[in-house]
Enzyme design. Structure first.
Site, PDB file in Angstrom:
ATOM      1  N   GLN A 180      50.792  32.862  43.665  1.00  0.00           N
ATOM      2  CA  GLN A 180      49.806  33.938  43.519  1.00  0.00           C
ATOM      3  C   GLN A 180      48.886  33.978  44.727  1.00  0.00           C
ATOM      4  O   GLN A 180      48.250  32.976  45.059  1.00  0.00           O
ATOM      5  CB  GLN A 180      49.003  33.675  42.244  1.00  0.00           C
ATOM      6  CG  GLN A 180      47.800  34.569  42.050  1.00  0.00           C
ATOM      7  CD  GLN A 180      46.896  34.041  40.954  1.00  0.00           C
ATOM      8  OE1 GLN A 180      47.289  33.937  39.817  1.00  0.00           O
ATOM      9  NE2 GLN A 180      45.671  33.689  41.308  1.00  0.00           N
TER      10      GLN A 180
ATOM     11  N   SER B 238      42.929  34.707  45.411  1.00  0.00           N
ATOM     12  CA  SER B 238      41.634  34.232  45.920  1.00  0.00           C
ATOM     13  C   SER B 238      41.615  34.148  47.429  1.00  0.00           C
ATOM     14  O   SER B 238      42.641  33.904  48.065  1.00  0.00           O
ATOM     15  CB  SER B 238      41.330  32.831  45.367  1.00  0.00           C
ATOM     16  OG  SER B 238      41.167  32.868  43.982  1.00  0.00           O
TER      17      SER B 238
ATOM     18  N   SER C 141      48.685  27.467  44.421  1.00  0.00           N
ATOM     19  CA  SER C 141      49.530  26.340  44.036  1.00  0.00           C
ATOM     20  C   SER C 141      50.989  26.763  44.165  1.00  0.00           C
ATOM     21  O   SER C 141      51.337  27.914  43.916  1.00  0.00           O
ATOM     22  CB  SER C 141      49.211  25.882  42.613  1.00  0.00           C
ATOM     23  OG  SER C 141      49.266  26.971  41.737  1.00  0.00           O
TER      24      SER C 141
ATOM     25  N   GLU D 230      47.867  36.638  30.460  1.00  0.00           N
ATOM     26  CA  GLU D 230      47.743  35.188  30.535  1.00  0.00           C
ATOM     27  C   GLU D 230      46.944  34.673  29.343  1.00  0.00           C
ATOM     28  O   GLU D 230      47.253  33.644  28.764  1.00  0.00           O
ATOM     29  CB  GLU D 230      47.037  34.826  31.843  1.00  0.00           C
ATOM     30  CG  GLU D 230      47.063  33.366  32.180  1.00  0.00           C
ATOM     31  CD  GLU D 230      46.339  33.116  33.494  1.00  0.00           C
ATOM     32  OE1 GLU D 230      46.769  32.231  34.216  1.00  0.00           O
ATOM     33  OE2 GLU D 230      45.357  33.815  33.787  1.00  0.00           O
TER      34      GLU D 230
ATOM     35  N   GLU E   2      30.418  29.564  34.799  1.00  0.00           N
ATOM     36  CA  GLU E   2      29.291  30.496  34.832  1.00  0.00           C
ATOM     37  C   GLU E   2      29.765  31.930  34.600  1.00  0.00           C
ATOM     38  O   GLU E   2      29.131  32.700  33.868  1.00  0.00           O
ATOM     39  CB  GLU E   2      28.557  30.379  36.182  1.00  0.00           C
ATOM     40  CG  GLU E   2      27.743  29.099  36.339  1.00  0.00           C
ATOM     41  CD  GLU E   2      28.593  27.838  36.487  1.00  0.00           C
ATOM     42  OE1 GLU E   2      29.780  27.949  36.866  1.00  0.00           O
ATOM     43  OE2 GLU E   2      28.075  26.741  36.223  1.00  0.00           O
TER      44      GLU E   2
END
Lengths: 394, 367
Positions: free
Chosen positions: A113, A116, A148, A231, A364
């Protein structure tokens, strides 16, 4: 043949008779299972499924497991199975579905993926990797991080900015990126544990045919949300036994090593043991809700609870070990194939658990999601919604 | 470990919840509770008549052949959730759960007769032990001699409204009619579950159990059921507080915004929600274990008490803080819930006691 539990059981047994696991090579068995529609029964016919209710997969899996059939090693292709496949199914063209789904499911092609970025973590929609269309090919430049499996992957799901002149959520497009493209540079990213589960991925003039775009240009954020929601639906499958998580090694050490016990440690151990059991029961309750067809909002909070518990429990474990807690098993840089939070020793567990409140959404941000979507509290005033991406502060 | 517990609510249980909630909405408004607990008659006998007699809920744990409903701890737990949400001043936990459970474990004609009386709701029973006593404690404050009992027990919950006391002694468990006892109300921290001192002076007593061993085990079983179902009350208290605080912070404006839009408050509320979610799971687990006489019941009850008792207190304390000044006033009902939550955290064994018991049960012994 009706698609109920009994029908699927019969179908699976017939399949096993035609393809005995003991004498059928693994790849051949998995390919045949896909073609028979027993890979993921809720997928359409011809794409590994039968259009059956998703819950009935458990019936098929139980029969196959009892017969000693090989599986597709799902843990080695979590991104592919959990995110890429449902996205391809939801928005892919017929050609994309035919090309990608079978080798993805069998594990012949591993996926990763590319979401980010160093400048886009919690605020993923601010991502800056650029994709520019020239004719029928996109050229992609940018940097991705926390990937990953990138070093084993054949394909990646990628989101990139295709229009910097509109607000950030609107100028993103979703692609399938070929990881063998010469412009893809994968470098291991070493973590505080000493090993590198993840990679940085540098994209320099990577070429992506427009035929590998998933969904419409500019719809990438919406497509990504579909995947992330999918997911969340997938959790809650397995029952966890009592003392099933990180509390187990602590409890075992406590029982085996009376010389380590103190009153203070006992108080803290029992408090955490109780909290771990409460979290386990919440997970079991969620599972029962899913089986009954009434998923509750509890799922939104499971990860929050486990992140905090894993951190507190593993911290206690290091302290319980005293002098041994001052040691570490191995700082050697390596790239593990499968990540096991409970693997290795106490020091590793303590350090690895620190990531639990960051990966997959920081605690958060998840607290905001619970507050706004579950409790219905009002959002904070936003300053970024109607501003073109190129004009955002960074 | 025994069979997997059912942690959900059945349709019948949801229907029961709706019926009890309707009744309480009509008869148990916070302002009325607040006014009532300041009087000499803090218990709501009219509401008890509706709930216990008309709806038959005092007999949930009692088999039909003994005049009850033949339901289980799962249903009683749902009733207690709703009573907790209204901090209802009713002797449900004390009479319909604890005293009833003690009688269910006894074996005399006397006990069976009393069981039917309690199940009807027309008689209210109270186990004559301090509310703070947990399962496994021994009781020697009262002694029995020649069919009469003498002694003094303080901190007995709902004693002021009890018609009959179940009195544990070293010799066994005895029934004593309230007319033979002196009941002195104590100024209680939680006035919605008022305490009293019960003095017995050579009071005529009828044995309820064949022998002292069975009596002791009946008392233990009663307190275990009480502790396990108190969790559902604590869940109800926490659930009401969270719902009310979310509502308030959405409506209350400061700095030209609803205060509930500030992240500092949202995170606190989200944390409270997580705790209430877990409390619901442990409460259901304890109720189901009691209902099915699971081998796991001791652990389920200890886990539930150790987890949920501090949750109710924490939610109450945060609810008060997040209400700001209004939460500190007498007229706002939050203090009723705070006092109930704090009192409940001592009732039927403190967190520490339940953790100690659990440590033995799961072989994680203290040094």
């Amino acid at each position: 043949m009706t698609l109920d539990a009994a029908g699927l059981r019969t179908l699976t047994r017939e399949f096993l008779t035609a393809h005995p696991p003991a004498t059928t090579p693994r790849e051949e068995f998995l390919g045949a299972r896909f073609d028979a529609g027993l890979a993921w029964v809720h997928y359409p016919r011809g794409l590994g499924g039968l259009g059956a209710p998703r819950a009935l997969q458990a019936v098929v899996d139980a029969e196959l497991e009892a017969a000693g059939a090989p599986d597709n090693n799902p843990r080695a292709n979590g991104i592919g199975l959990g995110m890429a496949a449902p996205t391809v199914l939801a928005v892919g063209t017929d050609e994309q579905k035919r090309r990608f789904l079978k080798p993805l499911w069998t594990g012949e092609e591993i996926w990763c993926q590319l979401f980010s970025e160093p400048g886009a973590g919690s605020d993923l929609a601010a991502l800056g990797t650029r994709a520019v269309l020239d004719g029928d090919t996109w050229t992609v430049n940018g940097q991705k991080v926390w990937t990953s499996g990138a070093h084993n992957a054949r394909f990646a799901i990628l989101i990139a900015r295709t229009d910097p002149d509109v607000p950030k959520h609107k100028g993103i497009t979703y692609f399938v990126c070929d990881m063998t493209d010469p412009g893809v540079d994968v470098r291991p990213l070493r973590q505080i544990t000493g090993e590198a589960e993840f990679n940085e991925v540098f994209l320099s003039d990577v070429r992506i045919p427009d035929a590998h775009r998933l969904g419409a240009v500019g719809d990438g954020w919406k497509v990504a949300q579909t995947t992330l929601n999918n997911e969340r639906v997938a959790i809650g499958g397995a029952r966890i036994p009592r003392e099933g998580g990180l509390i187990r090694p602590v409890a075992e050490t406590w029982r085996a090593r009376p010389e380590l016990r103190t009153g203070d440690l006992h108080q803290r151990l029992m408090k955490l043991w109780v909290e771990a059991e409460a979290a386990r029961l919440t997970g079991e309750r969620l599972r029962q809700q899913l089986v009954a067809g009434h998923p509750g909002p509890e799922g939104a909070g499971m990860k929050l609870g486990f992140a905090r518990l894993n951190q507190e429990i593993s911290g206690l474990e290091v302290e319980l070990l005293g002098e041994e807690g001052l040691l570490y098993d191995d700082w050697t840089m390596r790239r593990p194939e499968i990540v096991d939070f409970a693997g290795r020793e106490a020091g590793y567990r303590y350090l690895r658990a620190k990531g639990n409140s960051i990966e997959g959404g920081t605690s958060e941000v998840l607290l905001n999601i619970v507050a706004e979507r579950v409790l219905g509290l009002p959002p904070e005033p936003r300053t970024d919604k109607d501003v073109a991406w190129k004009d955002l502060a960074r | 470990m025994s069979a997997q517990p059912d942690l959900l609510y059945s349709e019948d249980e949801e229907a029961l919840r709706a019926a009890v909630r309707d009744l309480l909405a009509d008869h148990c408004a916070a302002a009325a509770v607040l006014a009532r607990v300041e009087t000499d008659a803090p218990h709501d006998r009219g509401l008890w008549k509706h709930l216990a007699e008309n709806m038959g809920l005092a007999g949930l744990l009692v088999p039909e052949r003994h005049g009850g409903q033949g339901a289980s701890h799962r249903e009683a737990a749902v009733v207690l959730e709703e009573l907790g949400r209204s901090v209802a001043p009713l002797p449900y936990l004390t009479s319909a759960v604890i005293a009833t459970e003690a009688l269910l474990a006894c074996d005399t004609v006397e006990a069976t007769g009393l069981l039917a009386a309690l199940a009807s709701g027309r008689t209210i029973g109270a186990l004559a032990v301090p509310l703070s006593a947990g399962p496994g404690q021994e009781f020697t404050a009262v002694r029995e001699e020649g069919g009469a009992v003498t002694g003094r027990v303080t901190g007995v919950a709902d004693a002021g409204v009890a018609d009959v006391f179940l009195v544990p002694t070293a010799n066994g468990l005895y029934a004593v009619d309230a007319e033979h006892a002196t009941v002195e109300p104590q100024t209680s921290f939680d006035r919605t579950r008022p305490l009293a001192a019960v003095t017995l002076a050579d009071a005529p007593a009828r044995p309820l159990a064949a022998d002292a061993t069975r009596a002791a085990s009946a008392v233990r079983r009663a307190l275990r059921a009480g502790a396990g179902l108190l969790v559902s009350e604590q869940l109800g208290v926490a659930d009401w507080l969270l719902t009310e605080t979310v509502r308030y912070t959405r409506e209350r404006h400061q700095f030209n915004r609803p205060v509930g839009s500030f992240q500092a408050l949202k995170h606190r509320l989200a944390h409270l929600w997580l705790e209430v979610v877990n409390a619901r799971a442990v409460a259901r687990n304890a109720a189901d274990a009691l209902a099915t006489s699971s081998d796991d019941t001791d652990i389920a009850v200890a886990v539930a008490q150790a987890y949920a008792a501090p949750v109710a207190v924490h939610v109450a304390e945060d609810a008060l803080q997040l209400h700001g000044g209004i939460g500190m006033t007498w007229e706002h009902p939050i203090h009723l819930y705070l006092k109930r939550a704090k009192a409940d955290s001592i009732a039927l064994g403190t967190v520490g006691r339940h953790r100690e018991e659990l440590a033995e049960l799961v072989d994680l012994r203290a040094p």
